[in-house]
Design an enzyme around this catalytic site. Structure first.
Site, PDB file in Angstrom:
ATOM      1  N   ASP A 102     -55.759 -15.582 -16.265  1.00 50.22           N
ATOM      2  CA  ASP A 102     -53.886 -15.549 -17.088  1.00 50.22           C
ATOM      3  C   ASP A 102     -53.767 -17.519 -16.565  1.00 50.22           C
ATOM      4  O   ASP A 102     -54.414 -18.018 -15.732  1.00 50.22           O
ATOM      5  CB  ASP A 102     -53.725 -14.779 -16.577  1.00 50.22           C
ATOM      6  CG  ASP A 102     -53.940 -13.541 -16.580  1.00 50.22           C
ATOM      7  OD1 ASP A 102     -54.823 -13.523 -17.750  1.00 50.22           O
ATOM      8  OD2 ASP A 102     -53.662 -12.877 -15.923  1.00 50.22           O
TER       9      ASP A 102
HETATM   10  N1  URA Z   1     -57.818 -10.283 -14.334  1.00 46.80           N
HETATM   11  C1  URA Z   1     -56.576 -10.322 -14.292  1.00 46.80           C
HETATM   12  O1  URA Z   1     -55.808  -9.844 -14.497  1.00 46.80           O
HETATM   13  N2  URA Z   1     -55.582 -11.738 -14.372  1.00 46.80           N
HETATM   14  C2  URA Z   1     -57.145 -13.514 -14.529  1.00 46.80           C
HETATM   15  O2  URA Z   1     -57.079 -13.953 -14.745  1.00 46.80           O
HETATM   16  C3  URA Z   1     -58.423 -12.525 -14.084  1.00 46.80           C
HETATM   17  C4  URA Z   1     -58.757 -10.979 -14.103  1.00 46.80           C
END
Ligand code: URA
Length: 238
Positions: A102
């Site tokens: 993310d």
């Molecule tokens: N899980 C998440 O919620 N976000 C990420 O960036 C990676 C794994």
């Protein structure tokens, strides 16, 4: 050569996964939506996927980036936010991220133009290990950690068995280590929200055993031959 072979060679996805991208109408050849089985001449035809012109090429570039927050894992963004590709100074090959992180997540991101390896590293069948550290609101109880290990329901589907432990407590917040073998969308955030501990900071510590040790946030390096062989071995590629 056939379009799926061209896409696999260029590292977009494996041949099978490329077929799906074509069927979904996501690939264009010379401006037209590509049809399955169409042949392309890499010297003449322009192939575009996700807004990027795909260059012909043999796989051979394998990178690890220590992703800082604030960079999108995406080739382009309509809102003109920064992307991880801006951090890959000096990389000439067209590489693709192995899975996603993310915008606000830190840590290990692999990128490669080896489509077969990319496909396998992210496919749940191969169960490649990903380790996350999450700072969460509140201190999770032993019972909460047990629920995370055994699986929580996300959109009606149980998460696969995972390892979960509390690694630190500070100022009323806990640091949790989660070890996953699948990679559903925003999985860590969703799992922790589902047990009542929203995430304040998330970092991926390792992917397939590779860590960002020695890499400052925003920096990258090529994988060594040994590291590439090890990754290939983990997913049954010799
Ligand atoms: N899980 C998440 O919620 N976000 C990420 O960036 C990676 C794994």
């Amino acid at each position: 050569m056939r379009i799926n072979r061209f896409l696999a060679r260029a590292g977009v996805a494996s041949r099978r996964a490329s077929d799906r991208l074509i069927q979904e109408g996501l690939v264009r050849v010379n401006g037209e939506v590509a049809t399955p089985g169409v042949k392309v001449d890499p010297l003449v035809d322009e192939v575009v996927y996700q807004g990027r012109v795909i260059q012909d090429g043999e796989p051979g570039t394998y990178l690890i980036l220590n992703k800082p927050p604030g960079y999108l894992v995406s080739a382009g963004d309509p809102h003109h936010r920064r992307t991880v590709f801006e951090l890959l100074k000096g990389v000439t090959a067209r590489v693709f991220p192995v899975g996603r992180l993310d915008l606000d997540t830190w840590g290990v991101l692999l990128l490669t133009n080896d489509g077969d390896l990319n496909f396998r590293l992210t496919h749940p069948r191969y169960g490649v290990e990903k380790v996350y550290h999450a700072r969460v609101r509140g201190i999770p109880h032993a019972e909460t950690l047990r629920r995370l290990r055994e699986g929580v329901l996300l959109e009606g589907v149980q998460t696969a068995p995972a390892a979960a432990r509390l690694v630190q407590e500070k100022d009323g917040n806990g640091w949790i280590e989660l070890v996953l073998h699948e990679g559903r969308k925003r999985q860590v955030k969703q799992m922790l929200a589902a047990v009542g501990h929203p995430i304040r900071r998330l970092e991926r510590i390792s992917f397939g055993g590779l860590t960002a040790t020695g890499l400052k946030p925003g920096c990258w390096r090529h994988l060594t031959t040994g590291e590439i062989q090890n990754l290939r071995h983990q997913v049954g590629l010799s």
